[in-house]
Design a protein around this motif. Sequence first.
Motif, PDB file in Angstrom:
ATOM      1  N   SER A  80       2.225  -6.137 -10.398  1.00  0.00           N
ATOM      2  CA  SER A  80       0.915  -5.506 -10.403  1.00  0.00           C
ATOM      3  C   SER A  80       0.210  -5.697 -11.743  1.00  0.00           C
ATOM      4  N   LEU A 113      -4.776  -2.492  -6.194  1.00  0.00           N
ATOM      5  CA  LEU A 113      -4.213  -1.128  -6.196  1.00  0.00           C
ATOM      6  C   LEU A 113      -5.147  -0.138  -5.497  1.00  0.00           C
ATOM      7  N   VAL A 114      -6.438  -0.240  -5.785  1.00  0.00           N
ATOM      8  CA  VAL A 114      -7.412   0.659  -5.152  1.00  0.00           C
ATOM      9  C   VAL A 114      -7.461   0.399  -3.644  1.00  0.00           C
ATOM     10  N   GLY A 116      -5.165  -0.976  -1.778  1.00  0.00           N
ATOM     11  CA  GLY A 116      -3.886  -0.563  -1.197  1.00  0.00           C
ATOM     12  C   GLY A 116      -3.799   0.937  -1.024  1.00  0.00           C
ATOM     13  N   ALA A 117      -4.319   1.686  -1.996  1.00  0.00           N
ATOM     14  CA  ALA A 117      -4.311   3.149  -1.884  1.00  0.00           C
ATOM     15  C   ALA A 117      -5.190   3.616  -0.722  1.00  0.00           C
ATOM     16  N   VAL A 118      -6.343   2.974  -0.563  1.00  0.00           N
ATOM     17  CA  VAL A 118      -7.230   3.316   0.561  1.00  0.00           C
ATOM     18  C   VAL A 118      -6.543   2.974   1.885  1.00  0.00           C
ATOM     19  N   MET A 120      -3.337   2.767   2.461  1.00  0.00           N
ATOM     20  CA  MET A 120      -2.230   3.720   2.671  1.00  0.00           C
ATOM     21  C   MET A 120      -2.759   5.052   3.204  1.00  0.00           C
ATOM     22  N   ALA A 121      -3.877   5.485   2.653  1.00  0.00           N
ATOM     23  CA  ALA A 121      -4.468   6.741   3.125  1.00  0.00           C
ATOM     24  C   ALA A 121      -4.921   6.618   4.575  1.00  0.00           C
ATOM     25  N   THR A 123      -3.434   4.920   6.878  1.00  0.00           N
ATOM     26  CA  THR A 123      -2.337   4.643   7.814  1.00  0.00           C
ATOM     27  C   THR A 123      -2.174   5.738   8.866  1.00  0.00           C
ATOM     28  N   LEU A 132      -3.631  -2.656   5.447  1.00  0.00           N
ATOM     29  CA  LEU A 132      -2.632  -2.829   4.397  1.00  0.00           C
ATOM     30  C   LEU A 132      -2.051  -4.247   4.421  1.00  0.00           C
TER      31      LEU A 132
END
Length: 166
Positions: A80, A113-114, A116-118, A120-121, A123, A132
């Motif tokens: 990362s 990262l941003v 991926g976080a969105v 993940m949220a 999912t 994802l």
Amino acid sequence: MGGHDEEWEDDTPPDSNGRPGPSSREPGPSDRAGGDPGDGGTDESPDGSDESAPGAPERRTRVDEQFLAVVCHVGGLLLSVVVPLVAYLLKREESAFVRHHATEALNFQITVLVAGAVAMALTVFPVGIPLLVVVVLVDLVLCVLAALAGNRGEWYRYPVSLRLVT
């Protein structure tokens, strides 16, 4: 790929129009005495002194800078923001080419990262897992393209990236 993948001619990144910046690079192999671009030059510096002599100043070669550019992008893919951040902090004053690639890799990995976080949220909804997968695949493809461009000595700019670090 567009105006952002130009052959690396000097140590300054292209301006906003994609043109190379003013030349401030050190002489390369083709600039050395007797240096033909195809033969890699000689072991002598332009003033005729032997650069490999003990006590001679060490000159970073273009190959070293290209390798560091590749490390920034591949390291970003694997770890990362860690590798691009370390390369940026250690080499930003020494090489505009490495600074450019480290900055691009760092900004892109922050973007991943941003995203991926969105994803993940999301999912909890049916769209989250496919999103994802798309984020991971885009990260992989674009990092490989950037690493290849860096290896060729080209300036590369990710097509999708938050420009947070300059």
